[in-house]
Design a protein around this motif. Structure first.
Motif, PDB file in Angstrom:
ATOM      1  N   TYR A  14       0.089   6.932   4.685  1.00 35.23           N
ATOM      2  CA  TYR A  14      -0.782   8.102   4.579  1.00 35.23           C
ATOM      3  C   TYR A  14      -0.193   9.297   5.328  1.00 35.23           C
ATOM      4  O   TYR A  14      -0.214  10.430   4.839  1.00 35.23           O
ATOM      5  CB  TYR A  14      -2.165   7.803   5.162  1.00 35.23           C
ATOM      6  N   GLY A  15       0.338   9.046   6.530  1.00 38.32           N
ATOM      7  CA  GLY A  15       0.899  10.130   7.316  1.00 38.32           C
ATOM      8  C   GLY A  15       2.067  10.811   6.618  1.00 38.32           C
ATOM      9  O   GLY A  15       2.153  12.045   6.583  1.00 38.32           O
ATOM     10  N   CYS A  16       2.943  10.014   6.043  1.00 35.40           N
ATOM     11  CA  CYS A  16       4.098  10.569   5.315  1.00 35.40           C
ATOM     12  C   CYS A  16       3.654  11.294   4.048  1.00 35.40           C
ATOM     13  O   CYS A  16       4.171  12.368   3.706  1.00 35.40           O
ATOM     14  CB  CYS A  16       5.079   9.457   4.966  1.00 35.40           C
ATOM     15  N   ALA A  17       2.688  10.717   3.337  1.00 35.69           N
ATOM     16  CA  ALA A  17       2.182  11.331   2.110  1.00 35.69           C
ATOM     17  C   ALA A  17       1.545  12.684   2.406  1.00 35.69           C
ATOM     18  O   ALA A  17       1.760  13.661   1.679  1.00 35.69           O
ATOM     19  CB  ALA A  17       1.174  10.402   1.436  1.00 35.69           C
ATOM     20  N   ASP A  18       0.756  12.752   3.474  1.00 33.49           N
ATOM     21  CA  ASP A  18       0.075  14.000   3.818  1.00 33.49           C
ATOM     22  C   ASP A  18       1.069  15.085   4.205  1.00 33.49           C
ATOM     23  O   ASP A  18       0.896  16.256   3.851  1.00 33.49           O
ATOM     24  CB  ASP A  18      -0.908  13.765   4.959  1.00 33.49           C
ATOM     25  N   PHE A  19       2.100  14.687   4.932  1.00 36.05           N
ATOM     26  CA  PHE A  19       3.113  15.678   5.320  1.00 36.05           C
ATOM     27  C   PHE A  19       3.792  16.257   4.082  1.00 36.05           C
ATOM     28  O   PHE A  19       3.910  17.478   3.935  1.00 36.05           O
ATOM     29  CB  PHE A  19       4.151  15.039   6.232  1.00 36.05           C
ATOM     30  N   LEU A  42      -1.074   6.958 -10.069  1.00 38.68           N
ATOM     31  CA  LEU A  42      -1.595   6.089 -11.132  1.00 38.68           C
ATOM     32  C   LEU A  42      -0.484   5.231 -11.723  1.00 38.68           C
ATOM     33  O   LEU A  42      -0.691   4.035 -11.993  1.00 38.68           O
ATOM     34  CB  LEU A  42      -2.248   6.938 -12.223  1.00 38.68           C
ATOM     35  N   VAL A  43       0.689   5.808 -11.916  1.00 38.89           N
ATOM     36  CA  VAL A  43       1.814   5.054 -12.467  1.00 38.89           C
ATOM     37  C   VAL A  43       2.166   3.884 -11.555  1.00 38.89           C
ATOM     38  O   VAL A  43       2.408   2.757 -12.022  1.00 38.89           O
ATOM     39  CB  VAL A  43       3.041   5.980 -12.666  1.00 38.89           C
ATOM     40  N   VAL A  44       2.185   4.124 -10.251  1.00 38.20           N
ATOM     41  CA  VAL A  44       2.505   3.059  -9.295  1.00 38.20           C
ATOM     42  C   VAL A  44       1.496   1.926  -9.404  1.00 38.20           C
ATOM     43  O   VAL A  44       1.853   0.743  -9.426  1.00 38.20           O
ATOM     44  CB  VAL A  44       2.532   3.611  -7.851  1.00 38.20           C
ATOM     45  N   GLU A  45       0.223   2.271  -9.483  1.00 39.29           N
ATOM     46  CA  GLU A  45      -0.816   1.244  -9.533  1.00 39.29           C
ATOM     47  C   GLU A  45      -0.782   0.462 -10.843  1.00 39.29           C
ATOM     48  O   GLU A  45      -1.044  -0.745 -10.877  1.00 39.29           O
ATOM     49  CB  GLU A  45      -2.179   1.898  -9.294  1.00 39.29           C
ATOM     50  N   LEU A 214       3.427   7.518  -2.142  1.00 37.91           N
ATOM     51  CA  LEU A 214       3.074   7.045  -0.801  1.00 37.91           C
ATOM     52  C   LEU A 214       1.566   6.911  -0.630  1.00 37.91           C
ATOM     53  O   LEU A 214       1.081   5.980   0.018  1.00 37.91           O
ATOM     54  CB  LEU A 214       3.642   8.003   0.255  1.00 37.91           C
ATOM     55  N   ASP A 215       0.802   7.822  -1.232  1.00 36.05           N
ATOM     56  CA  ASP A 215      -0.650   7.726  -1.159  1.00 36.05           C
ATOM     57  C   ASP A 215      -1.149   6.470  -1.864  1.00 36.05           C
ATOM     58  O   ASP A 215      -2.068   5.794  -1.394  1.00 36.05           O
ATOM     59  CB  ASP A 215      -1.289   8.964  -1.776  1.00 36.05           C
TER      60      ASP A 215
END
Length: 278
Positions: A14-19, A42-45, A214-215
Motif C-alpha cells: 500500500y505504501g509503495c502504491a500510494d507513493f 483488475l487484470v492482476v486479480e 501494487l494496490d
C-alpha cells in the motif's frame, strides 16, 4: 504470525502504491491516473483467479461491490491528497483514519486481545500518529483542503477494508474481482462525465500501472491476513503503510523526515513485535 506477516506485506505494498499513485497524479488530473490504475488492478486479480479460486455467491457479490464503490472513492481522494502534498504528513493522517474504523468494528464483533495485543494495538495507533507528528522549521504545512481530503480518503479506505472482511471466507478472490470491476466502472463513468475537465496532460502510464498492481497485491494480502487473524490487529498493522510512503518521499522527493516521525518508525517496530506475540 502468518496474519501479521501478510498484514506487513500489505502495508508495504500500500505504501509503495500510494507513493507512485500520488506522484503520477501530480502530472495530470487524478482521474486520469485512476483510469489506468484501477483496470490494471483488475487484470492482476483476474490472473489470480485460476490459482486462488473464486466463489461468486450473493454475499461475495454484495460485499465485493460495496468495497468497489469505497475503493473508487479511496483511489481518487488518496491520489489527489498525495498530489497536493506533503506526502509525509498527509499519508499518515489518512492511515490513522483508515485504522480506527476497522479496529472498532473488530472489537464490536467480539474480537479479544491478550496482554501483548492490548499494549501493542494502541502503541501501533500511536506510531501512526507519531509518523505524522511535528513540523520543523521550513517544513510545508498541509492546507485545510488537503487535510479534509486525507480524512475522507482514510474513511473510504476503512470502509473498503471492512467490506472485504465481511465477505465469506470461502469466496476466494471473488470479492476482490467484483470490487475492482465496480471501482473501474465507477472511475471510467466519472471520467466520461468529467471528460472536458480532465485536461490534456497525461499521467505516467508506468507509474499508474505500477500503483494499480501494487494496490491489488495489497488488497489480496489484507484479505488473506483478515481471514487468518483478527481484523483489529490486521487493520492497524496494515495502516502502518505511511512508513513506506514517507521513506520513499524522503529518498525520491527529498521531503524531510522529522524527529517525531523517526520516533514513530521505532514505535511501529515495537508495536509489531508485541502484536506478533498475540
Amino acid at each position: 504470525m502468518i496474519a501479521l506477516l501478510l498484514a506487513l506485506g500489505s502495508s508495504l505494498a500500500y505504501g509503495c502504491a500510494d507513493f507512485l499513485g500520488g506522484l503520477g497524479a501530480r502530472r495530470a488530473h487524478v482521474l486520469r491516473t485512476v483510469m489506468i490504475a484501477a483496470p490494471a488492478s483488475l487484470v492482476v486479480e483476474l490472473l489470480l483467479w485460476p490459482f486462488l479460486g473464486a466463489s461468486f455467491g450473493a454475499a461475495a457479490l454484495g460485499w465485493g461491490a460495496a468495497s468497489g464503490v469505497a475503493s473508487a472513492a479511496a483511489f481518487a481522494l488518496l491520489y489527489k491528497t498525495l498530489a497536493i502534498g506533503p506526502m509525509n504528513v498527509l499519508s499518515p493522517v489518512t492511515a490513522l483514519m483508515s485504522a480506527m474504523l476497522p479496529v472498532g468494528v473488530g472489537l464490536l464483533q467480539g474480537e479479544r486481545l491478550g496482554v501483548a495485543g492490548l499494549v501493542g494495538l494502541p502503541l501501533a495507533l500511536a506510531a501512526v500518529v507519531l509518523v505524522s507528528a511535528g513540523h520543523g522549521s521550513g517544513a510545508v504545512r498541509p492546507s485545510r483542503t488537503a487535510l479534509r481530503l486525507a480524512l475522507g480518503a482514510g474513511a473510504a479506505i476503512a470502509l473498503q477494508l471492512v467490506f472485504l472482511h465481511q465477505a465469506p471466507s470461502d469466496s476466494g478472490v471473488a470479492p476482490l474481482i467484483i470490487g475492482r470491476a465496480v471501482s473501474s466502472a465507477v472511475t471510467l463513468g466519472a471520467a466520461g462525465l468529467m471528460f472536458r475537465r480532465l485536461g490534456s496532460e497525461r499521467p505516467s502510464c508506468a507509474m499508474s500501472v505500477s500503483a494499480g498492481v501494487l494496490d491489488s497485491v495489497a488488497n489480496l494480502l489484507f484479505l488473506l491476513a483478515a481471514r487468518s487473524g483478527d481484523l483489529a490487529v490486521v487493520a492497524v498493522i496494515t495502516a502502518l503503510y505511511p512508513a513506506g510512503t514517507v521513506l520513499l518521499a524522503r529518498s525520491v522527493l527529498a521531503e524531510r523526515i522529522h524527529r517525531g516521525q523517526i520516533v514513530g518508525l521505532g514505535t511501529a517496530v515495537a508495536a509489531v513485535s508485541l502484536l506478533a506475540l498475540t
